[in-house]
Design a protein around this motif. Sequence first.
Motif, mmCIF file in Angstrom:
data_model
loop_
_atom_site.group_PDB
_atom_site.id
_atom_site.type_symbol
_atom_site.label_atom_id
_atom_site.label_comp_id
_atom_site.label_asym_id
_atom_site.label_seq_id
_atom_site.Cartn_x
_atom_site.Cartn_y
_atom_site.Cartn_z
ATOM 1 N N GLY A 175 43.365 46.129 49.752
ATOM 2 C CA GLY A 175 41.555 46.088 49.793
ATOM 3 C C GLY A 175 40.968 45.300 49.182
ATOM 4 O O GLY A 175 40.082 44.065 50.187
ATOM 5 N N ARG A 176 41.175 44.968 47.719
ATOM 6 C CA ARG A 176 40.676 43.734 47.492
ATOM 7 C C ARG A 176 41.124 42.247 46.827
ATOM 8 O O ARG A 176 41.401 41.667 46.367
ATOM 9 N N GLY A 177 42.777 42.301 47.937
ATOM 10 C CA GLY A 177 43.467 41.251 47.294
ATOM 11 C C GLY A 177 44.856 41.668 47.054
ATOM 12 O O GLY A 177 45.452 42.612 47.201
ATOM 13 N N LEU A 178 45.617 40.440 46.382
ATOM 14 C CA LEU A 178 46.768 41.147 45.821
ATOM 15 C C LEU A 178 46.552 41.015 44.954
ATOM 16 O O LEU A 178 46.110 40.847 43.847
ATOM 17 N N VAL A 179 47.883 42.311 44.647
ATOM 18 C CA VAL A 179 48.234 42.858 43.226
ATOM 19 C C VAL A 179 49.576 43.297 42.797
ATOM 20 O O VAL A 179 50.060 43.234 43.854
ATOM 21 N N GLY A 180 49.911 42.948 41.076
ATOM 22 C CA GLY A 180 50.637 43.208 40.353
ATOM 23 C C GLY A 180 50.639 44.611 39.550
ATOM 24 O O GLY A 180 49.321 43.823 38.594
ATOM 25 N N VAL A 181 51.500 45.462 39.263
ATOM 26 C CA VAL A 181 51.372 45.914 38.878
ATOM 27 C C VAL A 181 53.199 46.400 38.169
ATOM 28 O O VAL A 181 54.125 46.426 38.382
ATOM 29 N N ASP A 182 52.735 46.674 36.769
ATOM 30 C CA ASP A 182 53.476 46.626 35.515
ATOM 31 C C ASP A 182 54.671 48.399 36.900
ATOM 32 O O ASP A 182 54.943 49.406 36.740
ATOM 33 N N ALA A 183 56.041 47.969 36.058
ATOM 34 C CA ALA A 183 56.946 49.160 37.086
ATOM 35 C C ALA A 183 57.963 50.007 35.730
ATOM 36 O O ALA A 183 57.587 51.199 36.885
ATOM 37 N N GLN A 240 57.919 44.176 38.542
ATOM 38 C CA GLN A 240 56.407 43.983 39.057
ATOM 39 C C GLN A 240 55.974 45.392 40.274
ATOM 40 O O GLN A 240 57.334 44.555 41.030
ATOM 41 N N TYR A 241 55.405 46.092 41.215
ATOM 42 C CA TYR A 241 55.386 45.757 42.423
ATOM 43 C C TYR A 241 54.124 44.993 42.400
ATOM 44 O O TYR A 241 53.318 45.547 42.060
ATOM 45 N N VAL A 242 54.203 44.468 43.776
ATOM 46 C CA VAL A 242 53.262 44.736 44.258
ATOM 47 C C VAL A 242 53.282 44.148 45.757
ATOM 48 O O VAL A 242 53.654 44.495 46.273
ATOM 49 N N THR A 243 51.307 44.257 46.066
ATOM 50 C CA THR A 243 50.961 44.902 47.119
ATOM 51 C C THR A 243 49.943 43.528 47.596
ATOM 52 O O THR A 243 49.106 42.596 46.879
ATOM 53 N N LEU A 244 49.400 43.854 48.941
ATOM 54 C CA LEU A 244 48.272 43.833 48.749
ATOM 55 C C LEU A 244 47.637 44.434 49.667
ATOM 56 O O LEU A 244 47.875 45.540 50.451
#
Length: 149
Positions: A50-58, A44-48
């Motif tokens: 505007g609404r916080g931490l998020v992980g999305v499926d690569a 997954q790709y993780v970032t911070l």
Amino acid sequence: LIVCLNKKDGSLIWKSAFEKGGDAGGDGAGYASIVISNAAGVKQYVTLAGRGLVGVDAKDGKQLWTYNRVANKTANIPTPLVKGDYVLGSSGYNDGGTALVKIEKDGAGLKASEVYYLTNKDLQNHHGGMVLDGDYVYMGHGHKNGFPM
């Protein structure tokens, strides 16, 4: 929120919208870079954002999990740190704070379980520069200060 492009011709492979995970912060992206995680066995790709931490499926950009509590309303800047199933996020501007979450299986999906949360008075990283060295994190603390922590 995130797009995946073909590196040879720039064509769109997939795009990921941000599904609101809470009321902290604001809509839109943040300034953080994207990092790769294999938490809970899922690339997954993780970032911070505007609404916080998020992980999305690569594979397809599907949002896997969010963690809202660390977001601030001004600018979410520091790039999250990833180690194993854990993600550390921090934000400044006397809002947000710092949190460690564990990414875990949740039925057919994933969830971010809070390990700990520190308020912005206890620990906030204003503009980034967090470094993970082994089991230690080095970072600056404080709004416009960067006191070594």
